[in-house]
Scaffold this motif. Structure first.
Motif, mmCIF file in Angstrom:
data_model
loop_
_atom_site.group_PDB
_atom_site.id
_atom_site.type_symbol
_atom_site.label_atom_id
_atom_site.label_comp_id
_atom_site.label_asym_id
_atom_site.label_seq_id
_atom_site.Cartn_x
_atom_site.Cartn_y
_atom_site.Cartn_z
ATOM 1 N N ALA A 68 -2.976 3.385 4.335
ATOM 2 C CA ALA A 68 -3.557 4.037 3.161
ATOM 3 C C ALA A 68 -3.912 5.493 3.429
ATOM 4 C CB ALA A 68 -4.792 3.273 2.709
ATOM 5 N N THR A 121 -7.958 -2.824 -0.944
ATOM 6 C CA THR A 121 -7.036 -3.737 -0.285
ATOM 7 C C THR A 121 -7.831 -4.782 0.487
ATOM 8 O OG1 THR A 121 -6.890 -2.389 1.728
ATOM 9 C CG2 THR A 121 -5.342 -1.891 -0.043
ATOM 10 N N VAL A 136 0.842 -1.201 0.000
ATOM 11 C CA VAL A 136 0.000 0.000 0.000
ATOM 12 C C VAL A 136 0.873 1.245 0.000
ATOM 13 C CG1 VAL A 136 -1.635 1.355 1.370
ATOM 14 C CG2 VAL A 136 -1.986 -1.102 1.075
#
Length: 218
Positions: A48, A99, A23
């Motif tokens: 994130a 994700t 990420v």
């Protein structure tokens, strides 16, 4: 990263860190829309949200949603928390990055359904693909053009099947990261089962964790 984790919530482990590292390599900014599925403590959602991305995190567990809410507030990250099954709480929305750290541990073939409580975070049917297959079918359609899907799983749950399913859904796919690690308590307890199923060699007590990356180009 120290995170609040009440009993019954999946603790951040090697798979969490491997996914979070991927990420952190994605280009995210204040205009990015991110969805973190099976968020657990919210560790990946926090990764994130570092550059101001608009992050939504989803988990089926009430305790996990509460833990993620506390962890994101303590770190002053703006993350919307939703309780529900995979993409159901975000119907009709599209994202630049999705994700997921879904359950992927195989269970005995005679087990009728995944476990309860904390086991819901890892039990995934006889082949470990109970949630992975659903995710591969549903997530690609929720990506914006140019959007990225990152999924972490064990090699014991058939990585080629994940790659193939995402390609059929129109994504350009590749393995973004790999990491070998010793079995943890859950995998060790099922090592005999994995040997009988032919998933590991006799005496083997390691697994490879893999992050699959899919890109929606059109």
């Amino acid at each position: 990263m120290l995170l609040i984790r009440p009993p019954g919530v999946y603790p951040p482990q090697g798979d969490t860190e491997l996914l979070a590292s991927c990420v952190r390599r994605e280009r995210l900014d204040g205009s990015s829309r991110v969805l973190d599925l099976c968020t657990g403590t919210g560790a990946v959602a926090l990764a994130a949200a570092r550059d101001g991305a608009s992050v939504t995190a989803v988990d089926l567990s009430v305790r996990a949603v509460l833990a993620a809410w506390l962890n994101t507030r303590l770190r002053r990250r703006r993350v919307r928390l939703r309780r529900g099954d995979l993409l159901t709480p975000v119907a009709g929305q599209r994202f630049d990055l999705i994700t997921a750290n879904p359950p992927y541990v195989p269970v005995r073939p005679d087990t009728g359904s995944p476990g309860r409580g904390a086991a819901l975070a890892w039990d995934a049917g006889p082949d470990g693909r109970l949630v992975l297959d659903r995710l591969c079918g549903a997530a690609p359609g929720r990506l914006a053009r140019g959007g990225v899907l990152l999924v972490v799983q064990s090699s014991l749950a058939d990585v080629p099947a994940t790659l193939a399913a995402l390609r059929r859904a129109g994504l350009r796919t590749a393995v973004a990261a790999r990491s070998r690690q010793p079995f943890g308590p859950v995998m060790t307890a099922r090592a005999g089962l994995f040997e009988r199923l032919g998933l590991i060699a006799p005496g083997e007590r390691e697994e490879e964790l893999v992050v699959v990356r899919g890109v929606r180009e059109h």
